[in-house]
Structures are given as C-alpha cells and as structure tokens.
Design an enzyme around this catalytic site. Structure first.
Site, PDB file in Angstrom:
ATOM      1  N   ASP A  88     -43.206 -18.284  43.673  1.00 58.52           N
ATOM      2  CA  ASP A  88     -42.549 -17.187  42.951  1.00 58.52           C
ATOM      3  C   ASP A  88     -42.365 -17.479  41.479  1.00 58.52           C
ATOM      4  O   ASP A  88     -42.116 -16.567  40.693  1.00 58.52           O
ATOM      5  CB  ASP A  88     -41.131 -16.986  43.531  1.00 58.52           C
ATOM      6  CG  ASP A  88     -41.136 -16.111  44.760  1.00 58.52           C
ATOM      7  OD1 ASP A  88     -42.086 -15.336  44.933  1.00 58.52           O
ATOM      8  OD2 ASP A  88     -40.177 -16.205  45.546  1.00 58.52           O
TER       9      ASP A  88
HETATM   10  C1  BGC Z   1     -39.084 -17.807  48.462  1.00 56.94           C
HETATM   11  C2  BGC Z   1     -40.534 -17.842  48.888  1.00 56.94           C
HETATM   12  C3  BGC Z   1     -41.331 -18.546  47.850  1.00 56.94           C
HETATM   13  C4  BGC Z   1     -40.780 -19.921  47.543  1.00 56.94           C
HETATM   14  C5  BGC Z   1     -41.517 -20.617  46.441  1.00 56.94           C
HETATM   15  C6  BGC Z   1     -38.619 -19.205  48.145  1.00 56.94           C
HETATM   16  O1  BGC Z   1     -37.335 -19.150  47.642  1.00 56.94           O
HETATM   17  O2  BGC Z   1     -38.323 -17.266  49.509  1.00 56.94           O
HETATM   18  O3  BGC Z   1     -40.996 -16.542  49.081  1.00 56.94           O
HETATM   19  O4  BGC Z   1     -42.634 -18.645  48.333  1.00 56.94           O
HETATM   20  O5  BGC Z   1     -39.429 -19.792  47.170  1.00 56.94           O
HETATM   21  O6  BGC Z   1     -41.340 -20.039  45.211  1.00 56.94           O
END
Ligand code: BGC
Length: 813
Positions: free
Chosen positions: A487
């Site tokens: 993200d």
């Molecule tokens: C989110 C995921 C994401 C991960 C890495 C998590 O907090 O829920 O969707 O892939 O972070 O960024």
C-alpha cells in the site's frame, strides 16, 4: 542474550494461552463471537463490543491510545470491607493474591483472588446469539462469612464509533436509557431512525444501579476509583444526555466455602420499524426478554458454552497434524487456524491497532483471509467471495475496501490498486478446490452493487485478468496504479502536502511508467490457476488466450524484471528501476522475490535459486526477512509512503510477516526444505514465545503484521497483532507447502517440502465428505513423493483421488 521475562504459557490440552501476570508488555487480547456479535477483550477485561460493524454499530465505548493504556472495558468492582479490587486487576490495580487470564477459542476466563475471595469471570458470545455472556463466580475461600458489594460496569457507545468520538455538541444531549428490574437498556437515537437498542442484564435481584457516568464515577475521579464504588453506595442515577453507562449493584453474602454464580448479559436487539414501541417512549422489549430467558441460569450458560466448545472441536478437527513437535503442532492445530477465523471475520477493522473506524473489509485482504479459512466453513467463504466481487467495477478494477454492515464499496478510499483484481482469482480457486463447488462460477454477481448489472462470477474473474492485461506499461509489465500489495509504494502520488493521504492521492498519472514486478508475479501465479480452471470447465479458447498473456508476462519479467541476482521491484513514474543494485538504498525487495519465485519465472535459467539465495543474504535476520534492504534513510518524493517510515519499521524494511511466507513457498516449490523451515520457524509465534516475550511485546500466540527489522532501533519488537494476512499465509504455507496437503479439483495433492530432520507425521484431513488419515515418511528427504498408497492400493502420481468415506494414506518420500 538476556533471559526474557515470561508472562504466560500455552496450555495445549485446553487450547488456551494462560497469562499469569496482568502487566503484560502490551494488552494481550482475544476475540469473542463468531458471526454477528463480537467483542474484543484484553487480559485485564478491557475492550469493547459491536454488532457486525465496529464503526457503524459499536455497542460499548473504548478509548484508544489512552493513558494508562487499555482503559475502559467491562469491569466488576468488588468491595470487601475497605478493599476494592477487580478480578482482572484493572482498573483499580489493587495487588491480587492470584491472577490468571485464559484466552481460549472464542472465550476468555479471568480469575482473581483477594483476601480469601475468588472471582472468576467467563466471557463468551454464545453461538447464534447477539449477546456477550459474563458468568461471574464468586467464591468465599476464607473461614469467615464475607459480605461483598459488587458493582458491574459498562459504558455505552452512541453507536457510530466515529461520531461518538467527535460530535460532542450533539452527543452530550442525545443519551437515553430505561431501567427495568435488573436490566438497563441503552436506547440513544431509538426515538428517531434507529431500530436497535442494547441492554445489560444480570440474573439476580439488584439493590441499586447507575446509568449516568458522571454520577457514578465523579467528574474528577477515574475508572480506578469511581465514587459510587469507593463509597459502596450506588446512586440509582438515570442518564439524560451526557454519557450513559450501565452498572448493577448487588450485595452478596457468602458463607465460608460458599460460591455463587451471576450471569451478566450484554445484548443487542433489532425491532421492526413498525414494532419499535410498547407505549410512548417505552421500547418494545419482547425480544430482549426472550434473549434473556435463553441465558438466565448457570445451566443454560454452561450448555451454551459446551456448544461453543463443540463448535471449535469440529472446526479444529478438519485439519490436524501430529508431528511430535509441540511448537509446530499447537500453531497448526490451534492458534494459526483460530487467527485465520478472526482475520476472516474482521479483515483489518477492529484490533488494538486498528480503531474499527478506519478500515472495513479489504478487497485483497479478504480474498487472502478466506484462503486461511475456507476449509473451516466453506459456505461463509462462498458468501464472502460474492460480497467481494459485488464491489468490483465493470472494467475489473474494484473498491479497495467495503463496509461489512452495508457491503458497499468505501468511497473514501475508492479503487485503483492494480493488484486487487488478481486476488479474486486466488480466493475463488481456493474455494472451488476445497469444496468441488463449481456452481459458484455461475452465480450472478453485480458490479458496484448496482441492480441490473449482474454477470456470472466467472465473468468477474475474466474481467479481473483483463484488467491487468489492459493496464500494461512500457515494459509490458503491469502498471501499479495507486499501489500494489504494498500500500505504501505510491509511485503516482507525488504529494508534498502532509494532509494528503499517500494512498488515495494520485497527483500525476498521465504518462506514467510506474510498473510492478509484484503484480507481474501475482498475475503469473493466478493466471496459471485461471488457465487450469478454464480447462477444467471446458473453456479451452479462454484458457489459450490467457496462457498467451501469462507467457508474455513471463517473458517481460525475464527481459525487464531481472537485476542479475534478484527480481526488480518496480519501475517508477519515469521508468527508473526500483529494487536494483543500481539504487542507493532499497536495492532488493521481498515482494517480487516471493511472487516471481512462486511463479517459477526463469527457474530454468537459475533465476529462482539466485533470488532465494539473495533473500537469505540480504533480507534475512534473526527475526525474519525484512521487506527491503538497505532501509530508506530519507524520504523519496516519487516513491510515496514507503520512504516515510523510519528505518526498520512497517513497509520501510520492517519484517512484514505477511510476505515472508511468499518466499517460504518459493523455497518449497524449489524443493529447499531446510531453508523453507528456517524462515518459517523464525516468525512462528510459538518459537518467538519461547524466547522473546518482552522484546516482542505483542501477543505470543498469534502472528503480528510487523516485527521491527534489522535496521530498526529495536529489532524484534512486534506491532499490529492479530489482523494481518500473515495468518492466512502462514496457514497456506504450512498446511499445503510444508506439510504438503493441498486440496485440488479432483482430490488432494500430496507434496511436502520438509527440513532433512523431519520425522514421520500424520495429518488428519476432512475434505468434502471424506476423512483422510495421511502418514508421511520423509526418510530424510526435503522434497519428492516416491510412493503413495491409498487404502492399501498404490496411487499413480501425487493426487489422491477424492471419494467420500474414511481413508488411510501412506506416503513415502
Ligand atoms: C494492508 C494490506 C497491505 C499491507 C502492505 C496492510 O496494512 O491491510 O492490504 O497489503 O498492509 O502494505
């Protein structure tokens, strides 16, 4: 290494974690409830309850990030002479003679003893009931008569947890309650649009009560010393506005050796709009009375508790291993599966790190979560797939999150995360392989929940694949959009405004060259699955079409995604390499190593082996593999959030436990059992529990999302426990790739990948209407099944064909 203090231990017999010191390094919590009514409960009884949705239907109030930590919850105050204490130590913090908290499968039992009195509270949500039971047993263990004053306590939340925290100009005037016998009803906003209320009941006559917080606590007092409790005198207050609470007052006399049970019930009721009232301003309590009647004796409660335990017996009997290694067995048989259920239920919404108001269900998160859960209750996974697919757009893109109560896509975050569509394939294929239920592909599912837009679920899978193909960049690799799985890799964001969210801002997209190798690998893995599925259901043309796209992606990765010793991570907006030896920092990233090795891209040219070796060399440390190395030491405008974190935390070189399993699976596919196991054991909670309870800080019985990496100030410190895709990925990895029991369309594929030291083990696996007892004889081999004997008959290949009934399988490696 300094010997670390221990705060508890596993009790495998009872499937519990036993906490023996209330002052854990962080609240160690558990979850109550399995379908609609949920509670979070810490080892000192902190936490809160909600119905379905932690944001929109919060029943009791909780204050995050409080001082002291973890204040507010469900409290019992016991006044014995001048001493006031709580069974869970908090909030009075009166030193106890004995304290124990047992977190079990959807229940928690907290026991305290003080001055010859034992108070034990069993907390659970009975199956199919919208209520939390709190069975309090008070026992006089002294040789004198005890006269105790008991006060219960809950604080109501005014339903919407977000506005409850901020809209005080309104909130302080809306609170309303009713009191009837031993039941306190919370009916704020029931007079207008809401058709639901909550209640707090005890199955005994009460000698007083309070419903107004200020009257009960006192404006300058705290939960630790509420005036009514300290004086031993309830005020019988009736809340009008301000902050409504519920507190019962009971006088209890106990002879030496005598014990008494009290059943407290925190319930939630919905009425039909036209059946809301009994009379003017008097709520219709029929359903509340009925619910209370179902749980108003110790016997009824014990029966409900037995049912809950039987439910978990059945769930945990579906996959059960005996390896002789307690640390492995307890994670596989109990805690990992339990955490998978919890993440399936909550996605990333409500934990002690997720406020319950920020995020609902994630599109990618929930698809992954269901892979860890589908063997437990397939029909719920089926429904989840339909719900998720219903938030997709006609072009295959999708809302990144949706609210569980409304099941509608979340407009605050929107879409544009270009990995999202692929996960729908991942989840759906796992469901069909587990159940053999191809009919799900014919379900009519809308786009963006719009009536009239329905197409088959299969069509949704197709547009998902196409979304990747239609969004390729200059190297024919997938465009990343706002971000991929990571993200925080926001390559089209370009934000210098600290009030802008990195993840929802795309300031520049025109002409972007930002491509993702993570999505490339994910596309190849899920693309192969999609092709196999198409063949299976007789769609040969579609299989062929997609095979070409998969092959093209493999070529693109080999040509433009390889850095010599590992796979690149991405190309940025301008087409510059990310995750390359040429970069100053963050030369290598874990995500593309994981996905491209799982996809076996370039295995024949030694790329897979080199990539896995590089993970060991550059990413691995004592506590697991970090996300990137070296960590970013400065903010990089064109990368976005990833470089906003200090070194070693979160997406900047933290050990993101979620993606360690990707590399572990890569190792398994490559047949490197020793390496797979050593990576796996590093982040396996039971191994961490043994060594690092203080350092690790968070609950030692479940995985956390992130452990501080080698570049951090305090490597090994965990954060963001419970709600993480790590649960499902740890499960998928150990159950299917290490222990090697892999559901397939026509049966179970047996393909373990083990450390050389592994000894014989047996997996009991219920699969559709069959029950397999599978014994594996590794014979010192890391990989490679030589012989399978099913019910005394040799089997060709590695798939044991499915047939209903009981079967014994012997596997020689
Ligand atoms: C989110 C995921 C994401 C991960 C890495 C998590 O907090 O829920 O969707 O892939 O972070 O960024």
């Amino acid at each position: 290494m300094e010997q670390q203090k221990r705060y508890g231990h596993f009790d495998d017999q009872n499937r519990e974690y036993v906490i023996t010191d209330p002052q854990t390094p962080w609240p160690w919590i558990n979850y109550l409830g399995n379908e609609d009514f949920f509670s979070l409960i810490s080892n000192t009884a902190g936490g809160y309850s909600f119905y379905k949705d932690a944001k929109f239907r919060r029943i009791t109030r909780y204050r995050y990030n409080n001082v002291p930590m973890d204040n507010g919850g469900r409290y019992f105050y016991i006044k014995d002479g001048d001493t006031v204490w709580n069974p869970g130590w908090k909030p009075c913090k009166t030193p106890l003679d004995f304290y124990e908290c047992r977190h079990g499968m959807s229940y928690t039992r907290i026991t305290g003893r003080k001055n010859g009195v034992e108070a034990s509270v069993l907390f659970f949500v009975p199956l199919k009931k919208w209520a939390e039971v709190q069975k309090l047993t008070l026992k006089n263990e002294s040789s004198e008569e005890k006269k105790l004053k008991l006060f219960s306590f809950e604080e109501w939340c005014l339903w919407n947890a977000a506005t409850d925290m901020e809209n005080f100009q309104r909130n302080f005037s809306t609170g309303e309650v009713e009191i009837e016998g031993s039941t306190i009803y919370h009916k704020t906003e029931y007079r207008e649009r809401r058709n639901h209320y909550a209640f707090y009941h005890v199955n005994a006559p009460i000698q007083g009560f309070d419903t107004d917080r200020e009257t009960f606590v006192g404006l300058y007092n705290e939960f630790a010393d509420p005036q009514a409790v300290m004086e031993g005198k309830p005020r019988n207050s009736h809340a009008h506005g301000w902050s409504p609470i519920a507190s019962h007052y009971i006088e209890v006399t106990l002879n030496p050796g005598e014990s008494k049970d009290f059943v407290f019930l925190l319930g939630y009721i919905e009425n039909e709009q036209d059946d809301k009232w009994e009379s003017l301003q008097v709520i219709n309590k029929k359903k509340a009375h009925a619910l209370i009647a179902e749980l108003d004796t110790t016997e009824k409660v014990d029966k409900a508790f037995a049912e809950l335990n039987a439910y978990w017996d059945a769930l945990l009997n579906i996959y059960n291993v005996r390896t002789g290694n307690d640390k492995l067995d307890r994670m596989v048989n109990i805690w990992n599966q339990y955490q998978c259920m919890v993440t399936f239920n909550f996605s990333r919404s409500a934990s002690f790190f997720e406020s319950g108001v920020g995020r609902g269900m994630g599109f990618r998160d929930s698809n992954q979560d269901l892979v860890g859960f589908v063997h437990q209750i397939p029909p719920r996974a089926r429904q989840r797939i339909i719900d998720i697919a219903s938030t997709q757009f006609p072009d295959g893109g999708c809302y990144h999150q949706y609210q569980p109560l409304t099941k509608r896509g979340n407009n605050d975050i929107g879409g544009g995360f270009n990995d999202d569509p692929c996960w729908l394939i991942f989840g759906t294929v796992a469901y069909i392989k587990e159940t053999g239920d191809f009919s799900i592909l014919d379900e009519m599912v809308p786009f963006d929940n719009q009536p009239g837009s329905e197409v088959t679920l299969f069509e949704h899978l197709k547009v998902s694949m196409d979304h990747v193909i239609k969004n390729l960049g200059p190297h024919m690799l997938p465009l990343i959009g706002r971000a991929d799985w990571n993200d925080c890799l926001n390559l089209n964001c370009f934000s210098m405004d600290p009030n802008e969210s990195f993840q929802t801002t795309e300031n520049v997209t025109e002409g972007t060259k930002a491509e993702s190798l993570m999505i490339a690998g994910l596309f190849v893995v899920t693309g192969k699955d999609y092709v196999a599925l198409c063949k299976k259901i007789g769609k040969a043309d579609e299989a062929e079409r997609m095979q070409k796209a998969v092959d093209a992606m493999i070529d693109a990765v080999k040509k433009h995604g390889w850095d010599g010793e590992w796979y690149l991570r991405a190309y940025d907006f301008y087409g510059n390499k990310i995750g390359s030896n040429e970069c100053d920092e963050a030369k290598i990233f874990i995500e593309s190593q994981g996905w491209c090795t799982m996809a076996e891209i370039g295995a024949e040219d030694g790329m897979v082996a080199k990539s896995l070796d590089s993970c060991k060399k550059y990413l691995e440390c004592e506590h697991g593999m970090v996300l990137n190395n070296p960590a970013f030491s400065k903010f990089i405008y064109e990368y976005g959030e990833i470089s906003s974190y200090p070194e070693g935390y979160k997406e900047n070189a933290g050990i993101f436990c979620h993606n360690n399993p990707w590399v572990i699976i890569g190792e398994c596919i490559a047949g490197r059992g020793n390496d797979a196991w050593s990576h796996y054991a590093k982040i396996l909670p039971s191994y961490v529990e043994e060594k690092y309870q203080t350092l690790h800080k968070v609950e030692p019985y479940v995985n956390c999302q992130m452990v501080a990496g080698k570049d951090a100030f305090k490597p090994g410190e965990g954060k963001n426990s419970w709600l993480t895709g790590t649960a499902a990925w740890m499960w998928y990895t150990v159950s299917e790739f290490i222990l090697g029991i892999k559901p397939d369309y026509d049966g179970i594929r047996i393909d373990p990948c083990l450390p050389e030291t592994a000894t014989d083990y047996t997996v009991q696996r219920k699969f559709r209407d069959a029950d397999y007892e599978i014994t594996i004889h590794p014979n010192g081999q890391q990989k490679g099944v030589k012989k399978i004997v099913l019910d005394g008959q040799p089997v060709d290949g590695t798939v044991i064909p499915y047939s209903a009934g009981k079967h014994t399988v012997e596997v020689t490696m």
